[in-house]
Design an enzyme around this catalytic site. Structure first.
Site, PDB file in Angstrom:
ATOM      1  N   GLY A 162      29.858 -20.198   5.961  1.00 17.33           N
ATOM      2  CA  GLY A 162      30.766 -20.081   6.916  1.00 17.33           C
ATOM      3  C   GLY A 162      30.742 -20.955   8.066  1.00 17.33           C
ATOM      4  O   GLY A 162      29.793 -21.783   8.191  1.00 17.33           O
ATOM      5  N   CYS A 163      31.859 -21.041   8.919  1.00 13.15           N
ATOM      6  CA  CYS A 163      31.975 -22.089   9.886  1.00 13.15           C
ATOM      7  C   CYS A 163      30.854 -21.607  10.961  1.00 13.15           C
ATOM      8  O   CYS A 163      30.047 -22.665  11.570  1.00 13.15           O
ATOM      9  CB  CYS A 163      33.259 -22.071  10.539  1.00 13.15           C
ATOM     10  SG  CYS A 163      33.912 -20.418  10.931  1.00 13.15           S
ATOM     11  N   TYR A 164      30.689 -20.578  11.545  1.00 11.78           N
ATOM     12  CA  TYR A 164      29.776 -19.911  12.547  1.00 11.78           C
ATOM     13  C   TYR A 164      28.559 -20.364  11.828  1.00 11.78           C
ATOM     14  O   TYR A 164      27.630 -20.804  12.741  1.00 11.78           O
ATOM     15  CB  TYR A 164      30.068 -18.605  12.963  1.00 11.78           C
ATOM     16  CG  TYR A 164      31.393 -18.262  13.904  1.00 11.78           C
ATOM     17  CD1 TYR A 164      31.457 -19.057  14.846  1.00 11.78           C
ATOM     18  CD2 TYR A 164      32.245 -17.687  13.541  1.00 11.78           C
ATOM     19  CE1 TYR A 164      32.462 -18.783  16.056  1.00 11.78           C
ATOM     20  CE2 TYR A 164      33.392 -17.247  14.169  1.00 11.78           C
ATOM     21  CZ  TYR A 164      33.515 -17.925  15.504  1.00 11.78           C
ATOM     22  OH  TYR A 164      34.710 -17.740  16.341  1.00 11.78           O
ATOM     23  N   THR A 214      27.181 -22.104   9.861  1.00 13.52           N
ATOM     24  CA  THR A 214      27.056 -23.596   9.655  1.00 13.52           C
ATOM     25  C   THR A 214      26.336 -24.182  11.056  1.00 13.52           C
ATOM     26  O   THR A 214      25.369 -24.765  11.174  1.00 13.52           O
ATOM     27  CB  THR A 214      28.029 -24.444   9.222  1.00 13.52           C
ATOM     28  OG1 THR A 214      28.606 -24.141   7.850  1.00 13.52           O
ATOM     29  CG2 THR A 214      27.938 -25.879   9.226  1.00 13.52           C
ATOM     30  N   ALA A 215      27.262 -23.959  12.007  1.00 18.20           N
ATOM     31  CA  ALA A 215      26.828 -24.532  13.598  1.00 18.20           C
ATOM     32  C   ALA A 215      25.523 -23.681  13.846  1.00 18.20           C
ATOM     33  O   ALA A 215      24.520 -24.448  14.763  1.00 18.20           O
ATOM     34  CB  ALA A 215      27.923 -24.304  14.493  1.00 18.20           C
TER      35      ALA A 215
END
Lengths: 351, 351, 351, 351
Positions: free
Chosen positions: C154-156, C158-159
């Site tokens: 997911g995007c969150y 990953t960061a």
């Protein structure tokens, strides 16, 4: 007729941006009390569910749309309803003895056939089209005094007409040369959801839309034609700008003489003398939309060009205030014989 | 002449938005190697100090501006310098035997007196004004082949001229009727600081500026005059839109006949056949700026209006790509006899 | 297996932001050819109808979702589908012999019961949950080599995970002290329409949402728990920021020692050595989201505080690239044994 | 002492965002008349030159900074001046017999040494630091009655302290666990020009800055320490969000018990009873910044998490109103013994 001496107002369409702005502006009106906020879609719910910014300010459940009930609770109704809805509702409200300021476009065109061509709905009964007073306050303000029914001008027409009328009336610009390049913030599209108003599609983007097809064209032409005394046809383009509020009309016309910017400034200041909501800027200065944001002002500036013989006129408003809710209150003030600025002393919010 | 078979390029003005975009785009050019990034103000510093997005991509200290040194390190120079600076620097670079693509406006006008009137600087020597090839690729591309010095078009002129030329050349629009309402994102104002580009002054705001006074006016008129074969004068307004990238020119002209949108589509598709960076949209469709963002495309659409006899032409570009760095690379491709799309295969970034 | 030596790729969900970004990025991949763009909702239409920026770039009608047909046209499928859809579709694609990179969240959690608790859908069959390799490239990249099925993070997560893992693995931060304050641009909400993504509701606004309830929480905890070797529980807040692209995770943790910013820089640079898409900034410098926009980078910076004994870690990505389409391609590169940077050499678009 | 029964007010720093907001808000205050707008940099110019939105609203030339002259024209002075300037000016104004509400940070810290450590300027004389009443109205309002000198709280401290104090005072949160992740619109950076506030650098971007180094940290800790009765140290991060107005503090703390969201709602509603500018939202609801924009409200919401034993508190204000000019007027109301809401009845501007 009043609650503790105040005029009782109902707002139909309280869950749209125009309706909720009426609520904001009327909080500070000394002579008006909002006694009913009405929404066909959310009746029964507290208004702050959909608009949490109103928490603690207006604690009221949304009412349904029932003309008889409205007549029992209010003296005047603002109808901030979609086009097509007002056409049916307003006659019932008038029959019930209410005063009406209609913010939809349904009663702006005097010609029902023209309405049907541009709006693609059946027109309201002709008698109501005739009864409606077109409430462009700084131009037709005297027509509003004492009447029961005002049709509030559209947002684009307000900025555009206030910017063109003094020059047209004075005969300074050629009737067949008028080109209007208009730009609007996104609140003008309403609160309905669609891909067109998706943040990621609007942000960092600039779109033109409805070129020469916008339903505000016949409204603009109807008024310009009346002022000019002959049929005026315009080229009109609308653009969607990545901002919430604000309309700018950049208008181009061929001049009938060698007028300077200062000439225009003086002509317009004379025309709008005593009308505090129109601010004519000095020669060489044109207004930006933020300079009127949150307020009922319309600011106008000019650039003349000896090379081409054209004048460029820039007119800006806040589309939800002067282009909708603010002018509606200004119209009610005129209907009631009050000062037109009453309850509208909002300084623009900057930045 | 090359590093491992590549053309060596220097970029003067690497700390401006045009310069840094040249760096981005050239990273993927198969035949060009950036061998020097140059800045008079920040020489000696790593470029990533001012542009952290380049961390790990281009690890290089900024060089100073010394034509002899540049000639030792590069074959071609992009001068993305302010107007007035290029006027002095470019002749020295050409004397040093370098090829030059100049992104300033200093060599676009053929008439030095006109330059001084609009730019308020002394003009470059006339010989260089004459030598400079005006690099509007899709119109004058064949002039670029083999030359040493290109003057890259301005951002507004690129969008505007590509949108007007086919119709003007075909005789479909009246020469004295052209009105250009142009809108730009803020990167076009450059990276210098001023109240005009302060976020809080631009955001939620729309401004018109330099009405009929923008230095791109004579550039547009010079080309339109050449195409038309007689003097063309335009009305030209620029607006600042709260977005980073993008230019839209909305253009109005009276038509010499009863042309339809489909007629325009066909005329333009024929004119731009074989030029992949101009995309002519279908009848009834106009482009939005985001649809070309980050890419070298210029997209064009039309709305004709039988009521007024006018056509509205909408042309959009990314002002830093097709309006500056991208077209500069396209010009270098043409100078070198390469395919004009070489290294420029960027799909627009959406959303 | 390939078209002219290229791997054939299909994209399911081509009309969402993740799908269309895959199309953009794959245009420049030397070893992949997009042979089918698929959408259940718009099958049969040209993709440029909904995405005019693709005009002339990918001229192809959208295909319907039929695993057998896909198997005839492609070797690998990217499923950029809503959660719940992939759960059913992916097993069929795998059965049809296709490689799959799934961008939905359906196969990220190993525990089906936990999936159902957070996602509120029935979980996919356990065998597929187990088969799926969680493709956080810089941490688990070696697990991707040669496999057929990757679940893209997911995007969150990953960061967040890239920002926390080296410190957690080194034992420098307290397992029970981790607080993640995450912020995202609006494209992360997808292209569906709703009041939540209406421009006028997002612009000039900042919202927190799904506090401690976001479905990315168990994904983050699952990985942190594996790294830490004991159960890790986090506090996690998400915010919607008025911008299109970008995620920033600002993360707080108590330190197990007296580490300096330089210590963190060195630890992270060592951990990510040889992984070019993670850029660890110098001591005292934290990244901004624009510095990675349009690219596959994750940039990380640190601030340590002796007063409180805590470290603040800032990690940024472009949510649609490194947080979705870019990392998916990076995963495919790893599956195929190619360099992980292949086709992903995009410099951030600035400004 | 008054002009037609009104208190006469001067505004020093009238060309900054705080000063110009004081002008906007004071237009509608029934008991205050602005008799002098003062700017050291633009003295002698009409204020509408720099702020055209004030055209026709306040027609007045800017005065210079001369304490004796101010004392002749005004009863109270708002000093919306940069830190360091107020330190010198305010003592002179007090000596001249004026009441002062200081919006700079110069008199907020009681300890001069701490001031010098965080502000990097010499501290004002200790006597004035002691005289200054810290005007966090809803907490220390009773201290303001009848005094001559108020130090107006900072924008971040206002949102943060109002969000933390009731829980801290009740002993519900651990003193050493407080983490504040704060986000601000760009107007908070002032009207000065710099690359940091360039539109193209802020738009489509999110930055963290001054992590653990912001000068508002000691201000927050000073108050929390007083409330807690022991030294409180916080972790504090600030972010710049691409919007004009608004601050959100997202705050994290470990709870000393098993409190629910409803428990927090009740605790806070009790604490803020009778203080209409603090709106405590219902359980499960957190406020967004737009919901207070243009108004003097501070809205607060809660999310508790049994998994981690932490509470997340979200507090929002308009940084220029409740975070500066609005609270300054509220403080003057309290000094004068007026209702604290006097002249501040602004409904949030939405959207």
């Amino acid at each position: 007729m009043t609650v503790e001496g105040k005029l009782r107002a109902a707002i139909v369409g309280s869950t749209g941006y125009g309706g909720v702005e009426l609520i904001r502006l009327l909080q500070n009106h000394p002579d008006i009390e909002v006694t009913s906020v009405i929404s066909s879609s959310s009746a029964g719910e507290p208004i702050e569910n959909g608009f949490p910014h109103l928490t603690g300010i207006i604690q009221r459940n949304l009412d349904g749309v029932d003309p008889a009930e409205i007549a029992g609770r209010a003296d005047v109704v603002f109808t901030a309803t979609p086009s097509g809805v007002s056409a049916k509702l307003v006659p019932q409200l008038l029959e019930a003895g209410l005063k009406v300021v209609d913010l939809s476009g349904d009663f702006r065109l005097k010609d029902g056939a023209e309405y049907e061509q541009w709006y693609k709905h059946p027109a309201p009964p002709q008698a109501y089209l005739e009864q409606a007073v077109y409430g462009l306050c700084e131009v037709f303000g005297e027509r509003a005094a004492g009447v029961d029914f005002i049709s509030n001008p559209g947002c684009y027409p307000t900025a555009t007409l206030l910017g063109l009328i003094p020059a047209l009336k004075a005969g300074w610009i050629k009737h067949d040369s008028i080109i209007i390049d208009a730009k609007s913030g996104v609140s003008g599209a309403g609160r309905g959801t669609s891909l067109m108003v998706h943040f990621a599609e609007i942000n960092e983007n600039l779109k033109a839309y409805k070129i020469n097809k916008h339903q505000h064209i016949p409204e603009i032409e109807q008024v310009l034609t009346e002022i000019a005394g002959e049929k005026v046809t315009v080229t009109f383009t609308t653009h969607l700008v990545p901002m919430n509020r604000g309309i700018m009309s950049t208008m181009y016309a061929g001049m009938n003489g060698n007028y300077s910017e200062q000439d225009f400034v003086e002509l317009y200041r004379e025309y709008y003398e005593g009308r505090p909501f129109v601010r004519v800027r000095g020669a060489g200065v044109v207004p930006a939309t933020k300079e009127v944001s949150g307020s009922n002002y319309c600011d106008i500036g000019f650039a003349t060009d000896a090379r081409t013989g054209r004048v460029t006129i820039v007119s800006v408003i806040d589309n939800i205030v002067k282009g909708a809710a603010g002018q509606a209150i200004q119209n009610l003030n005129l209907m009631m014989g009050w000062e037109e600025t009453r309850g509208l002393g909002y300084t623009p919010v900057y930045p």
